[in-house]
Design a protein around this motif. Structure first.
Motif, mmCIF file in Angstrom:
data_model
loop_
_atom_site.group_PDB
_atom_site.id
_atom_site.type_symbol
_atom_site.label_atom_id
_atom_site.label_comp_id
_atom_site.label_asym_id
_atom_site.label_seq_id
_atom_site.Cartn_x
_atom_site.Cartn_y
_atom_site.Cartn_z
ATOM 1 N N ASP A 35 42.001 -3.093 43.393
ATOM 2 C CA ASP A 35 42.491 -4.215 44.218
ATOM 3 C C ASP A 35 41.433 -4.617 45.242
ATOM 4 O O ASP A 35 41.196 -5.801 45.466
ATOM 5 N N ILE A 36 40.836 -3.621 45.867
ATOM 6 C CA ILE A 36 39.828 -3.876 46.906
ATOM 7 C C ILE A 36 38.602 -4.546 46.276
ATOM 8 O O ILE A 36 38.106 -5.552 46.793
ATOM 9 N N ALA A 37 38.137 -3.996 45.144
ATOM 10 C CA ALA A 37 36.961 -4.563 44.469
ATOM 11 C C ALA A 37 37.218 -6.004 44.046
ATOM 12 O O ALA A 37 36.377 -6.887 44.257
ATOM 13 N N LYS A 38 38.395 -6.256 43.482
ATOM 14 C CA LYS A 38 38.733 -7.610 43.034
ATOM 15 C C LYS A 38 38.780 -8.576 44.215
ATOM 16 O O LYS A 38 38.225 -9.673 44.157
ATOM 17 N N ALA A 39 39.454 -8.170 45.293
ATOM 18 C CA ALA A 39 39.574 -9.046 46.462
ATOM 19 C C ALA A 39 38.217 -9.289 47.126
ATOM 20 O O ALA A 39 37.995 -10.349 47.708
ATOM 21 N N ALA A 40 37.318 -8.320 47.034
ATOM 22 C CA ALA A 40 35.980 -8.473 47.616
ATOM 23 C C ALA A 40 35.007 -9.141 46.634
ATOM 24 O O ALA A 40 33.840 -9.356 46.958
ATOM 25 N N ASP A 41 35.498 -9.444 45.428
ATOM 26 C CA ASP A 41 34.703 -10.102 44.389
ATOM 27 C C ASP A 41 33.446 -9.294 44.049
ATOM 28 O O ASP A 41 32.327 -9.813 44.069
ATOM 29 N N MET A 42 33.678 -8.005 43.756
ATOM 30 C CA MET A 42 32.571 -7.142 43.348
ATOM 31 C C MET A 42 33.083 -6.108 42.360
ATOM 32 O O MET A 42 34.289 -5.920 42.212
ATOM 33 N N SER A 43 32.156 -5.463 41.690
ATOM 34 C CA SER A 43 32.532 -4.441 40.716
ATOM 35 C C SER A 43 32.974 -3.174 41.445
ATOM 36 O O SER A 43 32.602 -2.935 42.599
ATOM 37 N N MET A 44 33.763 -2.368 40.752
ATOM 38 C CA MET A 44 34.182 -1.091 41.336
ATOM 39 C C MET A 44 32.962 -0.194 41.543
ATOM 40 O O MET A 44 32.904 0.551 42.518
ATOM 41 N N GLY A 45 31.985 -0.292 40.651
ATOM 42 C CA GLY A 45 30.768 0.510 40.787
ATOM 43 C C GLY A 45 30.040 0.194 42.082
ATOM 44 O O GLY A 45 29.564 1.113 42.773
ATOM 45 N N LEU A 46 29.939 -1.088 42.411
ATOM 46 C CA LEU A 46 29.270 -1.481 43.648
ATOM 47 C C LEU A 46 30.071 -0.992 44.859
ATOM 48 O O LEU A 46 29.503 -0.482 45.828
ATOM 49 N N LEU A 47 31.377 -1.107 44.788
ATOM 50 C CA LEU A 47 32.206 -0.622 45.885
ATOM 51 C C LEU A 47 32.004 0.886 46.074
ATOM 52 O O LEU A 47 31.845 1.366 47.197
ATOM 53 N N PHE A 48 31.971 1.636 44.963
ATOM 54 C CA PHE A 48 31.762 3.081 45.046
ATOM 55 C C PHE A 48 30.368 3.430 45.546
ATOM 56 O O PHE A 48 30.150 4.503 46.097
ATOM 57 N N HIS A 49 29.419 2.524 45.376
ATOM 58 C CA HIS A 49 28.073 2.741 45.927
ATOM 59 C C HIS A 49 28.130 2.807 47.457
ATOM 60 O O HIS A 49 27.413 3.583 48.078
ATOM 61 N N TYR A 50 28.992 1.999 48.045
ATOM 62 C CA TYR A 50 29.119 1.962 49.502
ATOM 63 C C TYR A 50 30.069 3.037 50.022
ATOM 64 O O TYR A 50 29.824 3.637 51.065
ATOM 65 N N PHE A 51 31.156 3.232 49.320
ATOM 66 C CA PHE A 51 32.157 4.213 49.717
ATOM 67 C C PHE A 51 32.557 4.987 48.469
ATOM 68 O O PHE A 51 33.038 4.391 47.510
ATOM 69 N N GLY A 52 32.372 6.270 48.481
ATOM 70 C CA GLY A 52 32.589 7.107 47.307
ATOM 71 C C GLY A 52 34.015 7.165 46.795
ATOM 72 O O GLY A 52 34.251 7.526 45.654
#
Length: 195
Positions: A35-52
């Motif tokens: 949900d967070i990745a979609k709302a931020a318009d980014m991949s889950m991989g990129l989100l996990f790069h910033y926050f594990g």
């Protein structure tokens, strides 16, 4: 600061803002990383790069909230009334100019009720919760000086801080709402002598 570093900071801020919005609307348990990745318009991989993990992202938001709630009454060398007025003005100014500030109050309140938090986060939240306890001696000082109403200082502290909490929560859910006048909240504490 390099453009690349600036872009990374902007992405990190976007993730935090997006997660904050979702956590207060859906709750921690109902908010998924997807949900967070979609709302931020980014991949889950990129989100996990910033926050594990979702937990790490939530922890960072709690850390930010706890930092903003740190008020050292001991270093303020003014009257009790002046200190509480300055603190309320600062909080209301922050809420008026930054919609995320009001949302942070909601997040911090909700976090108090989660059993699944790490011990570190529980300790941080305990420290933030001590704001009421830390303000009691200052209220008692204001009572001795005749600035504040007589009565139980802890009850006055609860009335003051819960009023601010409630206002912030309402504004977080209704951002078009104007902030009340600081003196309306200060009147909870202030000893208004009859003219």
């Amino acid at each position: 600061m390099s453009i690349r570093h600036e872009q990374k900071e902007q992405r990190r801020a976007l993730i935090l803002q997006t997660a904050l919005d979702l956590f207060i609307r859906k709750g921690y348990g109902e908010t998924k990383v997807a949900d967070i990745a979609k709302a931020a318009d980014m991949s889950m991989g990129l989100l996990f790069h910033y926050f594990g993990s979702k937990e790490k992202l939530y922890e960072e938001l709690i850390r930010i909230g706890c930092e903003r709630l740190k008020i050292d009454f001991d270093v303020m060398n003014e009257s009790s009334l002046a200190i509480f007025t300055a603190v309320a003005e600062e909080i209301f100014s922050m809420i008026s100019t930054n919609p995320s500030a009001a949302k942070m109050f909601v997040l911090m309140e909700n976090a108090q009720h989660l059993d699944s938090l790490s011990e570190d986060l529980k300790e941080m939240l305990t420290e933030a919760d001590k704001l009421i306890k830390k303000s009691i001696p200052l209220i008692e000082k204001g009572q001795l000086l005749g600035e504040f109403k007589q009565g139980n200082a802890e009850a006055l502290a609860v009335a003051f801080w819960c009023s601010i909490q409630g206002i912030a929560q309402y504004i977080a859910l209704h951002p078009e709402t104007p902030c009340p006048d600081t003196m309306w909240v200060i009147s909870i504490l202030e000893n208004r002598k009859a003219d």
